[in-house]
Design a protein around this motif. Structure first.
Motif, PDB file in Angstrom:
ATOM      1  N   LEU A   1     -23.589 -75.379   5.080  1.00  0.00           N
ATOM      2  CA  LEU A   1     -23.884 -74.084   5.716  1.00  0.00           C
ATOM      3  C   LEU A   1     -23.686 -74.158   7.224  1.00  0.00           C
ATOM      4  O   LEU A   1     -23.132 -73.240   7.836  1.00  0.00           O
ATOM      5  CB  LEU A   1     -25.331 -73.669   5.436  1.00  0.00           C
TER       6      LEU A   1
ATOM      7  N   LYS B   1     -21.084 -72.019   9.448  1.00  0.00           N
ATOM      8  CA  LYS B   1     -21.538 -71.195  10.587  1.00  0.00           C
ATOM      9  C   LYS B   1     -20.806 -71.582  11.872  1.00  0.00           C
ATOM     10  O   LYS B   1     -20.447 -70.707  12.669  1.00  0.00           O
ATOM     11  CB  LYS B   1     -23.053 -71.351  10.780  1.00  0.00           C
TER      12      LYS B   1
ATOM     13  N   ARG C   1     -17.262 -70.140  11.795  1.00  0.00           N
ATOM     14  CA  ARG C   1     -17.260 -68.684  12.023  1.00  0.00           C
ATOM     15  C   ARG C   1     -17.637 -68.364  13.471  1.00  0.00           C
ATOM     16  O   ARG C   1     -17.046 -67.475  14.077  1.00  0.00           O
ATOM     17  CB  ARG C   1     -18.228 -67.986  11.052  1.00  0.00           C
TER      18      ARG C   1
ATOM     19  N   SER D   1     -30.551 -68.500  -3.750  1.00  0.00           N
ATOM     20  CA  SER D   1     -30.730 -68.496  -2.292  1.00  0.00           C
ATOM     21  C   SER D   1     -29.543 -69.149  -1.594  1.00  0.00           C
ATOM     22  O   SER D   1     -29.112 -68.702  -0.533  1.00  0.00           O
ATOM     23  CB  SER D   1     -32.040 -69.177  -1.910  1.00  0.00           C
TER      24      SER D   1
ATOM     25  N   ARG E   1     -26.472 -69.078  -2.670  1.00  0.00           N
ATOM     26  CA  ARG E   1     -25.349 -68.131  -2.728  1.00  0.00           C
ATOM     27  C   ARG E   1     -25.484 -67.084  -1.624  1.00  0.00           C
ATOM     28  O   ARG E   1     -24.521 -66.759  -0.936  1.00  0.00           O
ATOM     29  CB  ARG E   1     -25.282 -67.460  -4.112  1.00  0.00           C
ATOM     30  N   VAL E   2     -26.728 -66.575  -1.479  1.00  0.00           N
ATOM     31  CA  VAL E   2     -26.970 -65.563  -0.445  1.00  0.00           C
ATOM     32  C   VAL E   2     -26.716 -66.146   0.942  1.00  0.00           C
ATOM     33  O   VAL E   2     -26.022 -65.558   1.781  1.00  0.00           O
ATOM     34  CB  VAL E   2     -28.423 -65.021  -0.547  1.00  0.00           C
ATOM     35  N   GLU E   3     -27.262 -67.337   1.178  1.00  0.00           N
ATOM     36  CA  GLU E   3     -27.077 -67.964   2.498  1.00  0.00           C
ATOM     37  C   GLU E   3     -25.607 -68.242   2.782  1.00  0.00           C
ATOM     38  O   GLU E   3     -25.136 -68.066   3.901  1.00  0.00           O
ATOM     39  CB  GLU E   3     -27.864 -69.289   2.569  1.00  0.00           C
TER      40      GLU E   3
ATOM     41  N   ILE F   1     -22.932 -66.647   1.578  1.00  0.00           N
ATOM     42  CA  ILE F   1     -22.194 -65.415   1.875  1.00  0.00           C
ATOM     43  C   ILE F   1     -22.586 -64.887   3.251  1.00  0.00           C
ATOM     44  O   ILE F   1     -21.734 -64.470   4.045  1.00  0.00           O
ATOM     45  CB  ILE F   1     -22.426 -64.365   0.760  1.00  0.00           C
ATOM     46  N   ASP F   2     -23.876 -64.939   3.560  1.00  0.00           N
ATOM     47  CA  ASP F   2     -24.323 -64.479   4.882  1.00  0.00           C
ATOM     48  C   ASP F   2     -23.748 -65.332   6.012  1.00  0.00           C
ATOM     49  O   ASP F   2     -23.570 -64.862   7.129  1.00  0.00           O
ATOM     50  CB  ASP F   2     -25.859 -64.476   4.966  1.00  0.00           C
ATOM     51  N   ALA F   3     -23.466 -66.602   5.716  1.00  0.00           N
ATOM     52  CA  ALA F   3     -22.912 -67.488   6.755  1.00  0.00           C
ATOM     53  C   ALA F   3     -21.414 -67.286   6.925  1.00  0.00           C
ATOM     54  O   ALA F   3     -20.811 -67.879   7.815  1.00  0.00           O
ATOM     55  CB  ALA F   3     -23.216 -68.946   6.407  1.00  0.00           C
ATOM     56  N   GLY F   4     -20.807 -66.458   6.038  1.00  0.00           N
ATOM     57  CA  GLY F   4     -19.384 -66.176   6.219  1.00  0.00           C
ATOM     58  C   GLY F   4     -18.482 -66.692   5.107  1.00  0.00           C
ATOM     59  O   GLY F   4     -17.254 -66.703   5.256  1.00  0.00           O
TER      60      GLY F   4
ATOM     61  N   TYR G   1     -18.202 -67.741  -3.802  1.00  0.00           N
ATOM     62  CA  TYR G   1     -18.943 -68.950  -4.140  1.00  0.00           C
ATOM     63  C   TYR G   1     -18.673 -69.297  -5.598  1.00  0.00           C
ATOM     64  O   TYR G   1     -18.223 -68.463  -6.380  1.00  0.00           O
ATOM     65  CB  TYR G   1     -20.448 -68.735  -3.924  1.00  0.00           C
TER      66      TYR G   1
END
Ligand code: CA
Length: 221
Positions: free
Chosen positions: A60, A64, A67, A85, A87-89, A91-94, A98
């Motif tokens: 992650l 980050k 990006r 969690s 998967r969410v992290e 996608i949120d990290a760019g 997944y």
């Protein structure tokens, strides 16, 4: 096309690298997060497969940092099974997509094709340029519907130019994506390969822009 695989489990890394090579990609493997970040930051890849649990720097943080530094390369993250969690992290990290472990390499290849074509601004699975169409699912090329037999290297060169259609690709970029960075060939070798591809396809397909590189005209031009 060059793909970076970042995975510290040698068995998974080996299986993924072998499947990608068989599908026509040039593959680099990194097992350490810190080294993977540096490689992804300084070299040019068509896509990156990124495991999240890594020594050195976790996946992650690697993502980050890419990006944050403006690297827009498509990234497919490998997550632990059932970990919503992660998967969410991711996608949120760019991350662009997944894949939970364990996975079938066929699914990894399909997701990789999808993120590469989306990054090329392409909706459907088949790439078109004039009378030529290229299907990365089957590694097949046809002109006006008639199949054209290409060697693995010839296919790789054409695929990279067609995925990047509408953009002038430099000679060095083409050499890296066709032969791989660790197996660098010279410009003459590339010219010979280009000549072979041109003889099998409509002559106007691959334009040479002297001093700049090569271009397959796309719909975006
Ligand atoms: Ca791991």
């Amino acid at each position: 096309m060059r793909v970076l695989v970042v995975e510290d489990d040698p068995r998974i890394a080996g299986d993924v690298a072998a499947a990608l090579q068989a599908a026509g990609y040039v593959v680099d493997v990194e097992t350490n997060g810190e080294e993977a970040w540096f490689r992804g930051d300084t070299e040019d890849y068509a896509a990156i497969v990124l495991d999240l649990g890594l020594p050195g720097m976790d996946g992650l943080s690697v993502l980050k940092r890419w990006r944050h530094g403006g690297r827009s390369v498509p990234v497919l993250v490998l997550t632990a099974r059932g970990s919503w969690s992660e998967r969410v992290e991711g996608i949120d990290a760019g991350a662009d997509d997944y894949l939970p472990k364990p996975f079938r390499v066929e699914e990894l290849l399909a997701r990789l094709r999808a993120i590469i074509r989306r990054s090329a601004g392409q909706a459907g699975p088949v790439f078109h340029a004039g009378a030529v169409c290229l299907d990365p699912r089957l590694m097949k090329v046809a002109v006006d519907g008639v199949p054209v037999a290409l060697s693995a290297l010839e296919y790789r060169l054409l695929a990279f130019l067609m995925v990047n259609s509408g953009r002038v690709v430099s000679q060095q970029e083409l050499i890296d994506h066709v032969y791989g960075h660790d197996n660098a060939q010279d410009a003459n070798t590339l010219e010979v390969l280009l000549g072979r591809v041109r003889r099998k396809l409509p002559r106007s397909l691959i334009e040479t822009r002297r001093g700049f590189g090569y271009l397959v005209a796309g719909r975006r031009e």
